[in-house]
Design a protein around this motif. Structure first.
Motif, short mmCIF file in Angstrom:
data_model
loop_
_atom_site.label_atom_id
_atom_site.label_comp_id
_atom_site.label_asym_id
_atom_site.label_seq_id
_atom_site.Cartn_x
_atom_site.Cartn_y
_atom_site.Cartn_z
N ILE A 105 -17.55 89.70 -18.31
CA ILE A 105 -18.41 90.86 -18.07
C ILE A 105 -19.72 90.69 -18.82
N ALA A 106 -20.83 90.74 -18.10
CA ALA A 106 -22.15 90.64 -18.73
C ALA A 106 -22.55 91.98 -19.31
N ASP A 107 -23.52 91.95 -20.23
CA ASP A 107 -23.99 93.19 -20.86
C ASP A 107 -24.58 94.15 -19.84
N ASP A 108 -25.13 93.63 -18.74
CA ASP A 108 -25.73 94.50 -17.74
C ASP A 108 -24.71 95.02 -16.72
N GLY A 109 -23.43 94.70 -16.92
CA GLY A 109 -22.39 95.21 -16.03
C GLY A 109 -21.98 94.28 -14.92
N ARG A 110 -22.70 93.18 -14.71
CA ARG A 110 -22.28 92.21 -13.70
C ARG A 110 -20.99 91.52 -14.15
N PRO A 124 -22.88 95.31 -10.72
CA PRO A 124 -22.19 96.31 -11.54
C PRO A 124 -21.33 97.28 -10.73
N ASP A 125 -21.57 97.38 -9.42
CA ASP A 125 -20.73 98.25 -8.58
C ASP A 125 -19.74 97.45 -7.74
N GLY A 126 -19.49 96.17 -8.13
CA GLY A 126 -18.41 95.40 -7.52
C GLY A 126 -18.75 94.71 -6.22
N LYS A 127 -20.02 94.56 -5.88
CA LYS A 127 -20.41 93.87 -4.65
C LYS A 127 -20.70 92.40 -4.95
N GLU A 128 -20.22 91.51 -4.09
CA GLU A 128 -20.43 90.08 -4.31
C GLU A 128 -21.89 89.73 -4.00
N ILE A 129 -22.56 89.12 -4.98
CA ILE A 129 -23.98 88.78 -4.80
C ILE A 129 -24.23 87.27 -4.90
N LYS A 130 -23.22 86.50 -5.32
CA LYS A 130 -23.38 85.05 -5.42
C LYS A 130 -22.00 84.41 -5.35
N ARG A 131 -21.92 83.27 -4.67
CA ARG A 131 -20.63 82.58 -4.52
C ARG A 131 -20.88 81.08 -4.50
N VAL A 132 -20.21 80.34 -5.38
CA VAL A 132 -20.43 78.90 -5.52
C VAL A 132 -19.09 78.19 -5.43
#
Length: 468
Positions: free
Chosen positions: A197-202, A235-243
């Motif tokens: 968990i990142a500090d910004d919620g990601r 932070p709201d659980g949406k996938e924004i990157k996938r590797v």
């Protein structure tokens, strides 16, 4: 007088027909066997389809026959002691705080104080969040799952990951839940093992899926293959990157490392079990990764690696004196702390596990903790550790269902045994304890929040629940 010649001719004809038919069947069978052998040995179509059908059928049969009793799941281990709850607490040397852990007996997590009293508990079955968007159309029963990992977010809410027994993919997804165990968001990608968990919620997580691609010059990586991915969630659980982690490794300078996988791992080549975000603080003294990269652990390859999420490439990887490792954590001084599950061979009576602190520049061991004949330390799979603010180390010995805090000198100053017990169906008179996959000590403002608002009915309830 009957004409026997006609009878004899008819009988001879029938015998000949039967011989011809038998020979034909044998011939067809031989040809079929030969063609089948050629298809299998030469691996020509429909070899892969036949292989896939056989594997699917075998997996289904195993699921229907092996995974029938909860106590026979690998979420349970033989209990090593009758002791439950907190058994050691040195108030002067232990890091004060609350301890969060998840248990193999179901999808729940418990927050306890230093004496083992329950401060808070969360429960939410997978059936409460499963819907038609999940890639798992027919999930296992709720009692066949647990939260492999549960971590407290900066806002005090909980993020959890669901793992199922007897299914592949076994990672079922993640959810963020509030204090009342109500979902804030859910992510039904096949998230497994670990997240950061990142500090910004990601949230940086691991997912898995079957892939059917091939790689030139690496025929051992046959499809279908269970591959891992590193994903970033908003932070709201949406996938924004996938590797794709395997692509990132194959396309790096460390590609040859996949050629040394054990024979049993080619269909799950990486078995990634850890993802740790490198933030500004850890990047300051770590020469092999920058802020925004992630540290990964490939269990069966014995590899610790750094993945550049922007370049989608492995930029550093190493192997060392560990075996079946979990949870490599980059420390503020640039060294790596990890759980070495099976690499302690010097004293088998002490258990095969140990905690290692490694200088990544040389792979030299700068600190370690291992058990002894009186305090066996052994977890062949799972497990993790956390370096605490006072310099102690909180250790999760998963297979033993035990948490322990040790000082720099190796002294145990806090110890907790999972209090849940069940009868062992295969060993009358023996008990089983659910594994504790992961735990963390919370010593900041989040702990104060829970202390100040803990329900009166929970305070004073010792040993984190009743033994069953």
């Amino acid at each position: 007088m009957p004409d026997t010649r006609q009878y004899e001719e008819s009988n001879t004809t029938n015998t000949g027909d039967r011989l011809f038919l038998t020979a034909s069947v044998i011939g067809i069978a031989a040809i079929s066997f030969g063609l089948g052998a050629f298809v299998v040995l030469a691996e020509v179509p429909p070899y892969q389809s036949l292989k896939n059908a056989w594997r699917a059928g075998t997996a289904l049969w195993e699921q229907r026959t092996k995974y029938t009793d909860v106590e026979r799941l690998d979420f349970w281990s033989p209990a090593r002691t009758d002791q439950t709850g907190v058994t050691i607490h040195d108030q002067d040397k232990a890091q004060n705080g609350l301890t969060l852990y998840s248990s193999g007996d179901g999808p729940h997590a418990v927050l306890i104080d230093m004496d083992g009293n329950i401060v808070h508990e969360w429960r939410m079955p997978f059936s409460a969040i499963h819907d038609e968007t999940s890639p798992i159309p027919n999930p296992q029963k709720d009692e066949f799952m647990h939260w492999h990992t549960a971590k407290m977010a900066p806002d005090g809410n909980l993020i959890v990951q669901y793992t199922a027994a007897g299914d592949t993919p076994y990672g079922y997804g993640m959810a963020k839940i509030d204090r009342n165990s109500k979902p804030i968001w859910k992510y039904l990608g096949t998230a497994h093992h670990d997240f950061s968990i990142a500090d910004d919620g990601r949230v940086y997580a691991l997912t898995q899926e079957f892939r059917f691609n091939t790689y030139p010059n690496r025929k051992q990586l046959r499809p279908p293959r269970l591959d891992d991915f590193a994903v970033i969630l908003s932070p709201d659980g949406k996938e924004i990157k996938r590797v794709s982690i395997l692509d990132a490794l194959i396309n790096s300078n460390y590609a040859n490392m996949v050629d040394f996988a054990p024979y049993f791992a080619n269909e799950d080549i990486l078995h990634t079990n850890t993802i740790q975000l490198i933030d500004d603080k850890t990047a300051a003294n770590f020469a092999y990764g920058k802020a925004g990269d992630v540290v990964l652990s490939f269990r069966d390859l014995g590899i610790i690696a750094v993945l550049d999420m922007d370049a989608e490439k492995i930029t550093w990887a190493t192997r060392g004196p560990w075996l079946g490792q979990h949870d490599p954590d980059v420390l503020p001084n640039g060294e790596i702390l990890l759980f070495d599950n099976q690499g302690q061979f010097a004293d088998p009576d002490a258990g095969f596990s140990r905690i290692l602190q490694i200088d990544p520049r040389t792979n030299a061991i700068t600190w370690q903790y291992k058990g002894n004949a009186d305090q066996k330390f052994d977890s062949n799979i799972r497990a993790d550790q956390q370096r605490l603010a006072n310099g102690n180390t909180l250790i999760t010995e998963s297979s033993g269902g035990r948490l322990l805090e040790v000082t720099d000198s190796g002294e145990i100053v806090w110890e907790f045994h999972n209090p849940i017990r069940r009868d062992d169906p295969d060993n009358p008179g023996k008990k089983l304890v659910p594994v504790v996959s992961q735990a963390e000590r919370i010593s900041d403002a989040r702990a104060d929040l829970f202390r100040s608002t803990a329900p009166a009915s929970n305070t004073g309830t010792s040993n984190a629940g009743e033994a069953q």
